[in-house]
Design a protein around this motif. Structure first.
Motif, PDB file in Angstrom:
ATOM      1  N   GLY A 162       0.601 -38.078 -64.047  1.00  0.00           N
ATOM      2  CA  GLY A 162       0.762 -36.642 -64.195  1.00  0.00           C
ATOM      3  C   GLY A 162       1.579 -36.000 -63.086  1.00  0.00           C
ATOM      4  N   ASP A 163       1.095 -34.846 -62.615  1.00  0.00           N
ATOM      5  CA  ASP A 163       1.819 -34.093 -61.594  1.00  0.00           C
ATOM      6  C   ASP A 163       1.978 -34.894 -60.306  1.00  0.00           C
ATOM      7  OD1 ASP A 163       1.977 -31.989 -63.356  1.00  0.00           O
ATOM      8  OD2 ASP A 163       0.314 -30.864 -62.474  1.00  0.00           O
ATOM      9  N   ARG A 164       0.968 -35.713 -59.980  1.00  0.00           N
ATOM     10  CA  ARG A 164       1.059 -36.500 -58.743  1.00  0.00           C
ATOM     11  C   ARG A 164       2.188 -37.527 -58.862  1.00  0.00           C
ATOM     12  NH1 ARG A 164      -2.073 -41.039 -56.057  1.00  0.00           N
ATOM     13  NH2 ARG A 164      -1.897 -40.591 -53.832  1.00  0.00           N
ATOM     14  N   ARG A 165       2.304 -38.151 -60.031  1.00  0.00           N
ATOM     15  CA  ARG A 165       3.407 -39.101 -60.217  1.00  0.00           C
ATOM     16  C   ARG A 165       4.740 -38.394 -60.050  1.00  0.00           C
ATOM     17  NH1 ARG A 165       8.157 -39.133 -62.981  1.00  0.00           N
ATOM     18  NH2 ARG A 165       8.985 -41.271 -62.894  1.00  0.00           N
ATOM     19  N   ASP A 166       4.894 -37.213 -60.646  1.00  0.00           N
ATOM     20  CA  ASP A 166       6.160 -36.476 -60.568  1.00  0.00           C
ATOM     21  C   ASP A 166       6.487 -36.099 -59.121  1.00  0.00           C
ATOM     22  OD1 ASP A 166       6.236 -36.705 -63.294  1.00  0.00           O
ATOM     23  OD2 ASP A 166       5.525 -34.658 -63.684  1.00  0.00           O
ATOM     24  N   GLU A 167       5.466 -35.673 -58.387  1.00  0.00           N
ATOM     25  CA  GLU A 167       5.675 -35.298 -56.980  1.00  0.00           C
ATOM     26  C   GLU A 167       6.115 -36.506 -56.155  1.00  0.00           C
ATOM     27  OE1 GLU A 167       2.867 -34.531 -53.118  1.00  0.00           O
ATOM     28  OE2 GLU A 167       2.112 -33.873 -55.072  1.00  0.00           O
ATOM     29  N   LEU A 168       5.434 -37.641 -56.358  1.00  0.00           N
ATOM     30  CA  LEU A 168       5.766 -38.839 -55.578  1.00  0.00           C
ATOM     31  C   LEU A 168       7.127 -39.397 -55.982  1.00  0.00           C
ATOM     32  CD1 LEU A 168       2.304 -40.664 -55.480  1.00  0.00           C
ATOM     33  CD2 LEU A 168       3.356 -39.252 -53.702  1.00  0.00           C
ATOM     34  N   PHE A 169       7.467 -39.313 -57.272  1.00  0.00           N
ATOM     35  CA  PHE A 169       8.779 -39.796 -57.705  1.00  0.00           C
ATOM     36  C   PHE A 169       9.887 -38.927 -57.110  1.00  0.00           C
ATOM     37  CE2 PHE A 169      12.376 -40.083 -60.698  1.00  0.00           C
ATOM     38  CZ  PHE A 169      12.626 -41.444 -60.598  1.00  0.00           C
ATOM     39  N   ALA A 170       9.684 -37.625 -57.082  1.00  0.00           N
ATOM     40  CA  ALA A 170      10.681 -36.726 -56.475  1.00  0.00           C
ATOM     41  C   ALA A 170      10.889 -37.080 -55.011  1.00  0.00           C
ATOM     42  CB  ALA A 170      10.239 -35.275 -56.629  1.00  0.00           C
ATOM     43  N   HIS A 171       9.802 -37.387 -54.299  1.00  0.00           N
ATOM     44  CA  HIS A 171       9.930 -37.801 -52.895  1.00  0.00           C
ATOM     45  C   HIS A 171      10.710 -39.113 -52.802  1.00  0.00           C
ATOM     46  CE1 HIS A 171       8.906 -38.694 -48.721  1.00  0.00           C
ATOM     47  NE2 HIS A 171       8.566 -39.912 -49.143  1.00  0.00           N
ATOM     48  N   ALA A 172      10.420 -40.070 -53.709  1.00  0.00           N
ATOM     49  CA  ALA A 172      11.129 -41.354 -53.686  1.00  0.00           C
ATOM     50  C   ALA A 172      12.626 -41.153 -53.908  1.00  0.00           C
ATOM     51  CB  ALA A 172      10.550 -42.289 -54.754  1.00  0.00           C
ATOM     52  N   VAL A 173      12.989 -40.254 -54.810  1.00  0.00           N
ATOM     53  CA  VAL A 173      14.400 -39.993 -55.086  1.00  0.00           C
ATOM     54  C   VAL A 173      15.083 -39.350 -53.882  1.00  0.00           C
ATOM     55  CG1 VAL A 173      15.992 -38.650 -56.519  1.00  0.00           C
ATOM     56  CG2 VAL A 173      14.107 -39.903 -57.581  1.00  0.00           C
ATOM     57  N   ARG A 174      14.366 -38.460 -53.185  1.00  0.00           N
ATOM     58  CA  ARG A 174      14.942 -37.873 -51.974  1.00  0.00           C
ATOM     59  C   ARG A 174      15.194 -38.949 -50.918  1.00  0.00           C
ATOM     60  NH1 ARG A 174      11.187 -33.746 -53.237  1.00  0.00           N
ATOM     61  NH2 ARG A 174       9.662 -34.583 -51.756  1.00  0.00           N
ATOM     62  N   SER A 175      14.284 -39.923 -50.834  1.00  0.00           N
ATOM     63  CA  SER A 175      14.424 -40.983 -49.842  1.00  0.00           C
ATOM     64  C   SER A 175      15.444 -42.038 -50.256  1.00  0.00           C
ATOM     65  CB  SER A 175      13.055 -41.665 -49.625  1.00  0.00           C
ATOM     66  OG  SER A 175      12.092 -40.732 -49.193  1.00  0.00           O
ATOM     67  N   ALA A 176      15.513 -42.333 -51.553  1.00  0.00           N
ATOM     68  CA  ALA A 176      16.418 -43.367 -52.079  1.00  0.00           C
ATOM     69  C   ALA A 176      16.965 -42.865 -53.416  1.00  0.00           C
ATOM     70  CB  ALA A 176      15.671 -44.694 -52.251  1.00  0.00           C
ATOM     71  N   PRO A 177      18.096 -42.153 -53.409  1.00  0.00           N
ATOM     72  CA  PRO A 177      18.616 -41.520 -54.636  1.00  0.00           C
ATOM     73  C   PRO A 177      18.865 -42.487 -55.788  1.00  0.00           C
ATOM     74  CG  PRO A 177      19.730 -40.651 -52.688  1.00  0.00           C
ATOM     75  CD  PRO A 177      18.894 -41.801 -52.215  1.00  0.00           C
ATOM     76  N   GLY A 178      18.992 -43.766 -55.509  1.00  0.00           N
ATOM     77  CA  GLY A 178      19.221 -44.727 -56.586  1.00  0.00           C
ATOM     78  C   GLY A 178      18.131 -44.712 -57.636  1.00  0.00           C
ATOM     79  N   TYR A 179      16.895 -44.356 -57.249  1.00  0.00           N
ATOM     80  CA  TYR A 179      15.817 -44.301 -58.229  1.00  0.00           C
ATOM     81  C   TYR A 179      16.107 -43.252 -59.304  1.00  0.00           C
ATOM     82  CZ  TYR A 179      13.008 -47.292 -55.185  1.00  0.00           C
ATOM     83  OH  TYR A 179      12.552 -48.337 -54.439  1.00  0.00           O
ATOM     84  N   GLY A 180      16.754 -42.157 -58.914  1.00  0.00           N
ATOM     85  CA  GLY A 180      17.138 -41.152 -59.896  1.00  0.00           C
ATOM     86  C   GLY A 180      18.146 -41.694 -60.888  1.00  0.00           C
ATOM     87  N   ASP A 181      19.078 -42.514 -60.399  1.00  0.00           N
ATOM     88  CA  ASP A 181      20.064 -43.135 -61.289  1.00  0.00           C
ATOM     89  C   ASP A 181      19.382 -44.082 -62.272  1.00  0.00           C
ATOM     90  OD1 ASP A 181      22.034 -41.787 -59.871  1.00  0.00           O
ATOM     91  OD2 ASP A 181      22.408 -43.475 -58.512  1.00  0.00           O
ATOM     92  N   TYR A 182      18.409 -44.851 -61.787  1.00  0.00           N
ATOM     93  CA  TYR A 182      17.700 -45.774 -62.671  1.00  0.00           C
ATOM     94  C   TYR A 182      16.932 -45.016 -63.748  1.00  0.00           C
ATOM     95  CZ  TYR A 182      18.646 -49.345 -59.103  1.00  0.00           C
ATOM     96  OH  TYR A 182      19.251 -50.206 -58.222  1.00  0.00           O
ATOM     97  N   GLN A 183      16.307 -43.883 -63.361  1.00  0.00           N
ATOM     98  CA  GLN A 183      15.569 -43.103 -64.357  1.00  0.00           C
ATOM     99  C   GLN A 183      16.508 -42.561 -65.431  1.00  0.00           C
ATOM    100  OE1 GLN A 183      11.779 -41.966 -64.753  1.00  0.00           O
ATOM    101  NE2 GLN A 183      13.112 -42.392 -66.505  1.00  0.00           N
ATOM    102  N   ALA A 184      17.746 -42.197 -65.012  1.00  0.00           N
ATOM    103  CA  ALA A 184      18.708 -41.646 -65.963  1.00  0.00           C
ATOM    104  C   ALA A 184      19.180 -42.693 -66.970  1.00  0.00           C
ATOM    105  CB  ALA A 184      19.907 -41.072 -65.208  1.00  0.00           C
TER     106      ALA A 184
END
Length: 327
Positions: free
Chosen positions: A99-121
């Motif tokens: 839920g919201d906790r996953r979204d918050e932690l994923f946003a932090h992961a993307v800030r730390s390592a933007p490649g995770y955002g590319d993988y999600q896309a």
């Protein structure tokens, strides 16, 4: 000789105190050892990780593939994993955020390592975010120093009681939150979450290992020196079978990603708490005092002197797979 990219990375990691070159050079890398969901075989995977305060986070990106990586399916089946970071090795409880906790932690992961955002896309699946919590009976520091086998048994008993209380508290908090909901919006989902599932499954697996060890090694060893306690060991064995039946019912309810029958799960958990605590009380009254003079860890036997001239004494989506770079 290493036979795969992963094995090469693992060998380099362990030879250089957690430092590796190539695509992982300069990044945060750990080794995650999971137990195969189908095979039961231990599998080690090098993974990038992200720190968030005191938390260690793993993202199941599988490089944006349509299926979750094998290590993720493995930890759903066996939540206790082994983690190597630098020169440190410890066991952890792997809990996917929701839920919201996953979204918050994923946003932090993307800030730390933007490649995770590319993988999600690249994929329509929601990339899981797994939190690693230090939690295991061998690595847990209980009250006081462990010097005897009695101390060790009490340490494990204290850990088991604590884990059971924690699961029960989380279940009760879930029911209380639903009862207190007044809107707007929907109340918490009736199915219990992954955190409760993972913690309870880890507890059940640790309890099964503990009782199997007692039945196979500890109790027969004590019985040889105390044959007059036959009735006591018969009662303990019967209690093990009773607890195992309740444990099997709990594991059956944990078979899905969530716990679909929360009311039944709650009643089985209450039954487990009553039976297990009564069993541990009886064991501590009758057996633990007999272990107070047995040193822990065991003193290794002295090897005999050698004779003159002698030499002396799963694929992604199903679990089990390693998947290079599948962080």
């Amino acid at each position: 000789m290493p036979t795969s990219f992963n094995e090469t990375v693992i060998e380099e990691f362990r030879a250089n105190e957690g430092k590796v070159g190539g695509p992982f050079e300069g990044g945060d890398l750990l080794l995650l050892t999971t137990t195969g969901a189908r095979s039961g075989t231990q599998r080690t995977t090098p993974l990038g990780y992200v720190r968030h305060g005191g938390l260690i986070l793993l993202v199941g990106s599988n490089l944006g593939a349509p299926s979750h990586p094998g290590w993720y399916h493995n930890l759903l089946a066996h939540p206790v994993v082994r983690v190597e970071i630098g020169t440190r090795t410890f066991q952890a409880l792997a809990v996917p955020a929701e839920g919201d906790r996953r979204d918050e932690l994923f946003a932090h992961a993307v800030r730390s390592a933007p490649g995770y955002g590319d993988y999600q896309a690249r994929t329509t699946r929601l990339l899981p975010v797994v939190v690693l919590e230090r939690a295991d009976p061998d690595g847990w520091q209980g009250p006081g120093e462990v010097r005897t086998l009695a101390d060790k048994v009490m340490e494990v008993h204290t850990w088991l009681r604590g884990q059971l209380r924690e699961v029960a508290a989380e279940v009760e908090a879930h029911f209380a939150e639903r009862a207190a909901h007044r809107g707007p919006g929907e109340p918490p989902a009736p199915s219990l979450g992954l955190q409760i599932r993972q913690r309870c499954l880890a507890f059940c697996q640790a309890l099964e290992f503990h009782h199997t060890s007692e039945d196979g090694h500890l109790f027969p060893g004590i019985a040889r020196y105390h044959p007059h306690l036959g009735d006591t060991f018969a009662r303990l064995a019967d209690e093990h079978r009773t607890v195992a039946r309740i444990q099997a019912a709990l594991v059956e309810l944990l078979a899905g990603i969530g716990i679909a029958e929360p009311a039944r799960f709650r009643s089985e958990l209450v039954r487990m708490s009553a039976e297990l605590n009564a069993h541990l009380d009886y064991e501590e009254e009758t057996i633990v005092p007999l272990l107070a003079e047995v040193p822990w860890p065991p003193v290794p036997p002295v090897p005999p002197a050698s004779a003159p001239g002698g030499d002396g004494g799963d694929g992604a989506g199903r679990g089990d797979g390693d998947g290079a770079g599948s962080a």
